[in-house]
Design a protein around this motif. Structure first.
Motif, PDB file in Angstrom:
ATOM      1  N   PRO A   1      -2.822   7.593   0.384  1.00 50.22           N
ATOM      2  CA  PRO A   1      -2.371   7.822  -0.876  1.00 50.22           C
ATOM      3  C   PRO A   1      -2.863   9.104  -1.709  1.00 50.22           C
ATOM      4  O   PRO A   1      -2.388   9.529  -2.635  1.00 50.22           O
ATOM      5  CB  PRO A   1      -3.343   6.781  -1.681  1.00 50.22           C
ATOM      6  CG  PRO A   1      -3.267   5.733  -0.708  1.00 50.22           C
ATOM      7  CD  PRO A   1      -3.268   6.451   0.477  1.00 50.22           C
ATOM      8  N   ASP A   2      -4.079   9.708  -1.216  1.00 48.08           N
ATOM      9  CA  ASP A   2      -4.519  10.907  -1.733  1.00 48.08           C
ATOM     10  C   ASP A   2      -3.531  12.062  -1.416  1.00 48.08           C
ATOM     11  O   ASP A   2      -3.161  12.831  -2.416  1.00 48.08           O
ATOM     12  CB  ASP A   2      -5.943  11.533  -0.907  1.00 48.08           C
ATOM     13  CG  ASP A   2      -7.250  10.560  -1.503  1.00 48.08           C
ATOM     14  OD1 ASP A   2      -6.887   9.904  -2.558  1.00 48.08           O
ATOM     15  OD2 ASP A   2      -7.926  10.815  -1.029  1.00 48.08           O
ATOM     16  N   THR A   3      -2.831  11.989  -0.317  1.00 45.60           N
ATOM     17  CA  THR A   3      -1.779  13.141   0.137  1.00 45.60           C
ATOM     18  C   THR A   3      -0.625  12.853  -0.984  1.00 45.60           C
ATOM     19  O   THR A   3       0.083  13.898  -1.460  1.00 45.60           O
ATOM     20  CB  THR A   3      -1.310  13.252   1.443  1.00 45.60           C
ATOM     21  OG1 THR A   3      -2.550  13.228   2.261  1.00 45.60           O
ATOM     22  CG2 THR A   3      -0.342  14.311   1.682  1.00 45.60           C
TER      23      THR A   3
ATOM     24  N   ALA B   1      -1.068   3.646  -7.985  1.00 45.46           N
ATOM     25  CA  ALA B   1      -2.096   4.952  -8.597  1.00 45.46           C
ATOM     26  C   ALA B   1      -1.852   6.310  -8.307  1.00 45.46           C
ATOM     27  O   ALA B   1      -2.174   7.289  -9.056  1.00 45.46           O
ATOM     28  CB  ALA B   1      -3.352   4.400  -8.273  1.00 45.46           C
ATOM     29  N   ALA B   2      -1.113   6.466  -7.166  1.00 44.62           N
ATOM     30  CA  ALA B   2      -0.842   7.811  -6.731  1.00 44.62           C
ATOM     31  C   ALA B   2       0.308   8.462  -7.437  1.00 44.62           C
ATOM     32  O   ALA B   2       0.656   9.569  -7.107  1.00 44.62           O
ATOM     33  CB  ALA B   2      -0.675   7.976  -5.255  1.00 44.62           C
ATOM     34  N   GLY B   3       0.960   7.690  -8.219  1.00 37.77           N
ATOM     35  CA  GLY B   3       2.237   8.236  -8.917  1.00 37.77           C
ATOM     36  C   GLY B   3       3.413   7.714  -8.391  1.00 37.77           C
ATOM     37  O   GLY B   3       4.500   7.949  -9.150  1.00 37.77           O
ATOM     38  N   ALA B   4       3.645   6.799  -7.588  1.00 43.01           N
ATOM     39  CA  ALA B   4       4.957   6.026  -7.359  1.00 43.01           C
ATOM     40  C   ALA B   4       5.303   5.158  -8.528  1.00 43.01           C
ATOM     41  O   ALA B   4       4.447   4.631  -9.302  1.00 43.01           O
ATOM     42  CB  ALA B   4       4.920   5.353  -6.024  1.00 43.01           C
ATOM     43  N   VAL B   5       6.645   5.367  -8.799  1.00 44.32           N
ATOM     44  CA  VAL B   5       7.335   4.021  -9.567  1.00 44.32           C
ATOM     45  C   VAL B   5       8.074   3.257  -8.915  1.00 44.32           C
ATOM     46  O   VAL B   5       8.538   2.185  -9.651  1.00 44.32           O
ATOM     47  CB  VAL B   5       8.052   5.237 -10.676  1.00 44.32           C
ATOM     48  CG1 VAL B   5       7.079   6.098 -11.243  1.00 44.32           C
ATOM     49  CG2 VAL B   5       9.087   5.618  -9.872  1.00 44.32           C
ATOM     50  N   MET B   6       8.457   3.086  -7.644  1.00 46.94           N
ATOM     51  CA  MET B   6       9.047   2.056  -7.196  1.00 46.94           C
ATOM     52  C   MET B   6       8.491   1.956  -5.558  1.00 46.94           C
ATOM     53  O   MET B   6       7.661   2.972  -5.093  1.00 46.94           O
ATOM     54  CB  MET B   6      10.447   2.378  -6.751  1.00 46.94           C
ATOM     55  CG  MET B   6      11.548   1.241  -6.775  1.00 46.94           C
ATOM     56  SD  MET B   6      13.270   1.800  -6.307  1.00 46.94           S
ATOM     57  CE  MET B   6      13.595   2.515  -7.812  1.00 46.94           C
TER      58      MET B   6
END
Lengths: 342, 342, 342, 342
Positions: free
Chosen positions: A317-319, A120-125
């Motif tokens: 996750p916010d950071t 949700a925070a933008g990671a793809v792996m």
């Protein structure tokens, strides 16, 4: 100098090239490879006619010479750059990628929660250690295969490929069963038997820099993997050892533009291990992107203070989401690429 | 612990505070200062009642205690941060600043051309060395006062304040006559007599990090200047010595977020000396801004290959202009500042 | 290349040599010197005929060329080695010498007791700091001239020459009034104005290695002193900065055989600052002698635990006496010198 | 804290101790061991009654606690020191030992000649690499098992035990068939799977220090081997990575007295790899002995300039003989051991 044989060239052809070289006084090494054979030639000044002569021999694909000791990893071997594709993630392409997750796999619930949060925070792996290299024999050494299973499950549940560390040659096949990318840790960068083994599996390799390795030694370790037949290598700067006790390691961002000049391989940055301090992770992650990195690998979990291992360097996750947004903006600010005219 | 006396407090008041402290068994140092007196207290556990007692003595402005050996340089001493104003340039404020110019002043024409070129490319302050610390006694040691005159003239002609290095206590007044900012070079960061002397002139000081100094030692050197009565100190990261021969020094960007946490002083980055290679300057300059630096100091000249000194690390005005534009864009991407929640 | 003029050659002769060199396109530096003039020649390939031509000009003593950037400090400039005589102490001769005493001069009684104790334990020269380079402005900075006076008095009372540190150019004459040898500390190895000033007084100089200086940089700092007219330089290895927190510094004994190869200057070892731990001093002192050092400089006082400064690294006179006895025995074991045939 | 079970204690007893610990809230690790079981206890303050309680449980041999993270390797675990016996060679005893031979096994004749030469010069154990960790994949990687066979043959012919490097877990049994001592190279000091495997064979282990490892990390690597059931570990200092390009590595002799204080394990010195320069080997070898080393491992061959690998650091048998004679004399000068009273 190295000679690459054509895909499908028979071993007879390679032997005959080797024989020719030996008859002219060169020392020759046939490099074990799962792809086409590669022949390394050492130890003497190369006469000018040798390249053309070799190229005319049956089965020879090409001949590379270089002022540097690495050849397949050198920028000249693929000037346009390498993009490593993992599922639908492209490392080395126009967009910076974010790999995130916990230091260590601890439980099924921890992994699923972490995977969802970093996704949700933008990671793809997704990252997560199952076999852990620990300085002390009395420290938790990871869940082993059970950890790999939980990591793979969390990756599948969230649609992300996963990366995990492999520590010894005999583990390679096992880790490759579960992980999409095999990580070689900093302490194993010069574990040559391990490098030779990962060269022979069909998995990309994330090769961390040894914390006291020069850029040249790092690229020679990559060369072991490339020469062994696996050209999907991702380099990762993760901090060098220095004299200042403020940080566990000194993240060396100079490595980013250096690697981009010297090699065609993609380079990412690990600001978590590279500093060992969560309060420095965001700034150094963004600095890494501004320096030209193709991506980031970051330790992030929902509850950093509860982690069994390396909690002090994990972010929330916010950071992570803030980093992801700013990384994209910084990356745009770099495009089109800066032409260094002087 | 340190005790700061009020502006205008007479020396009698300071002596009386010192006497009180000595009578309770503390070692006391009256710190020479051009501003209000400062009293350093050493060597024992501080009882809880001491602070309040001291604050009630006549002339005492405040009492600072800290777990760290530096106090006036610590973030807590001025949580909002310090902005150093030089002419109409503000270092430490919301906009990153660019200082540029040649390594060394060589001639009137060279300085004027360089000043105009870097001004047009976005620089707001001019640099140029007149007294040069050279490793070899046989190398060109700079033009001395004549160099300072040419630098000041070029600054005046282009409307830019100028910064130049001072190498020994006896030069301080001379350099201060011509330069708006006094630079302390890396090799002089622990030249304590020099630090004490620049503390007593009415000029901001650009304090470069020693190439093997810890962050704490660097802040203690700043403390010498602050305790001596000059609180206009700009810190400058310029590369540490490491084991990799690829670069002359290893620019340590970890220092940027560390300094921003630990101190209220502005911090800028020197990617020219920090790498020693012009092909790395742009990437490392931008990485510095992304790490949170308040500015950059860069060697740039119209014809880098003709420079007598350090030409290999000087960039062209075109590259400087690209850096300036991208630095602004990256800086915007960082605003509002990232709140590190974990 | 450098040209040395004969003792007594007039400045006209030197100017005429310089003119000849300039007319052939060389950059020339007349090096200020209290002895015979020295001319440094830079910046171009040297044609073969130049040396002989120069030697034939009036007043030229000799012409030195070297593949290395230092020349007067190079072994080739005095293959037999330099012996620095201080009173009746000979540093660089066949016997290793021991210099000892407290870190800092604190009082008359402390100095006299320490001097007598180290003298009885085998020391032949007395050390003691009057001007102290302290990382923190709040630390005790030494007794200044009063300290020098007490040091000189203790030296005279015990028949030992004394060595003390000088920190800035303007102190040189003052320290030279009291001290037989001027010490340049590690943090000032690259304080070039200070090097130039000590080059002009009639006192031997103990030049400590910068804790992050290469061997070449160190010899170039010595070159500043030699080129300035003072050829009585004693080098002192005192530890480099490394990554291991076990010791404050890492005593680098490799420097000892390296300096003996590269330079004719005597080299001594400081195991006290080099390790920062009294429990390592004896072993590292003896290792220094076995590596080929011409002497030792050691902090030793009757009551190490009472010292105001650096007590943790000071040893007792008993330990010093043990070191002295074993150092002599080890030195004998090295004689005749080992011929390295391969 | 660690709990050692008695030799012959059944696994039931160990399980019961572990259960007791877990019931009191401790994290427990049963450490695989070929000898008696060892239980590592982590993660909490240890209450005062725990030690005595554990000692009273059936099968418990002893309980060790330590302020340091390593326990079995700590000096306190065997205050009298460990002597490792290999054939009739005793490492760690009163006499310093010399191990010598070529870098790499190249041929039968080369090995026999080298073995005879180093034997005559004073060596008591033979070294020679069969599996070579090489930075470049194109460099000669050693003769493998054939090399081991030739090494063993040369050792047998000259009456010397042999030591050879093992690079990966699967090689351990093979190397142990031929070699009397297994060497772990610098690049593998933190190869934990390899450490665990050598812990389970009946062969002493020569554990080289990682070139960027702290003393504590090195002793923790030794702890892996000790905790795994093999207490015949010999430590070897072989140079750390530093900033000076004069030498390939910086031999860190401070490690010698530090290890002797902190650990009971014997410590030897490798001046060949530690400097990379044959002209420094003799001086640094003797300095190592003076620092307190229990022995030396040196590359020496009859014709150093003909070596395929690392010739620049190999010395001749004549130089080796000189070193051996002087090492004995220096060692005598150290006896009886220096009592450090302060």
């Amino acid at each position: 100098m190295i000679v690459r044989m054509q895909q499908g060239a028979d071993t007879e052809a390679a032997r005959s090239v080797a024989e020719h070289l030996r008859s002219r006084g060169f020392e020759v090494h046939l490099i074990a490879s799962s792809g086409a054979p590669v022949i390394g030639v050492n130890g003497r000044q190369i006469p000018e006619d040798l390249g053309p002569t070799l190229c005319s021999l049956p089965g020879v694909a090409d001949v590379l010479d270089s002022p540097r000791p690495y050849r397949l990893a050198a920028r000249e071997a693929r000037p346009s750059g390498t993009v490593v594709q993992v599922g639908n993630v492209r490392i080395g392409g126009p967009e910076p990628v974010i790999i995130a997750g916990p230091c260590t796999v601890e439980s099924r619930e921890q992994m699923l929660r972490a995977a969802e949060a970093v996704r949700a925070a933008g990671a793809v792996m997704l990252r997560g250690g199952a076999f852990k290299p620990r300085t002390s024999p009395y420290s938790f050494q990871g869940l082993g295969e059970e950890g790999l299973r939980l990591l793979a499950e969390a990756g599948a549940a969230t649609g992300m490929p996963v990366v995990s560390e492999v520590m010894e040659p005999d583990q390679v096949e096992l880790v490759a069963e579960y992980a999409d990318v095999l990580q070689i840790g900093s302490r194993n960068m010069a574990n040559f038997p391990l490098l030779k083994r990962v060269a022979r599996v069909n998995r990309p390799v994330l090769l961390k820099r040894g914390f006291a390795a020069t850029i040249e030694e790092w690229l020679l370790s990559a060369e072991y993997i490339l020469a062994g037949g696996n050209d999907r290598v991702i380099l990762c700067e993760r901090g060098i050892r220095s004299f200042d006790p403020s940080t566990r390691f000194t993240l060396d961002l100079n490595a980013v533009p250096l690697i981009r000049q010297l090699s065609h391989l993609p380079i990412i940055v690990d600001p978590s291990h590279g500093t060992g301090r969560r309060d420095l992770v965001a700034s150094m992650a963004l600095a890494g992107i501004a320096a030209g990195a193709h991506g980031l690998i970051i330790e992030a979990v929902p509850d950093p203070d509860d982690a069994l291992c390396d909690g002090p360097q994990s972010i929330t996750p916010d950071t992570l989401a803030s980093i992801a947004a700013r990384a994209r903006a910084i990356h745009s600010a770099l495009t089109p690429e800066l032409a260094v005219t002087a």
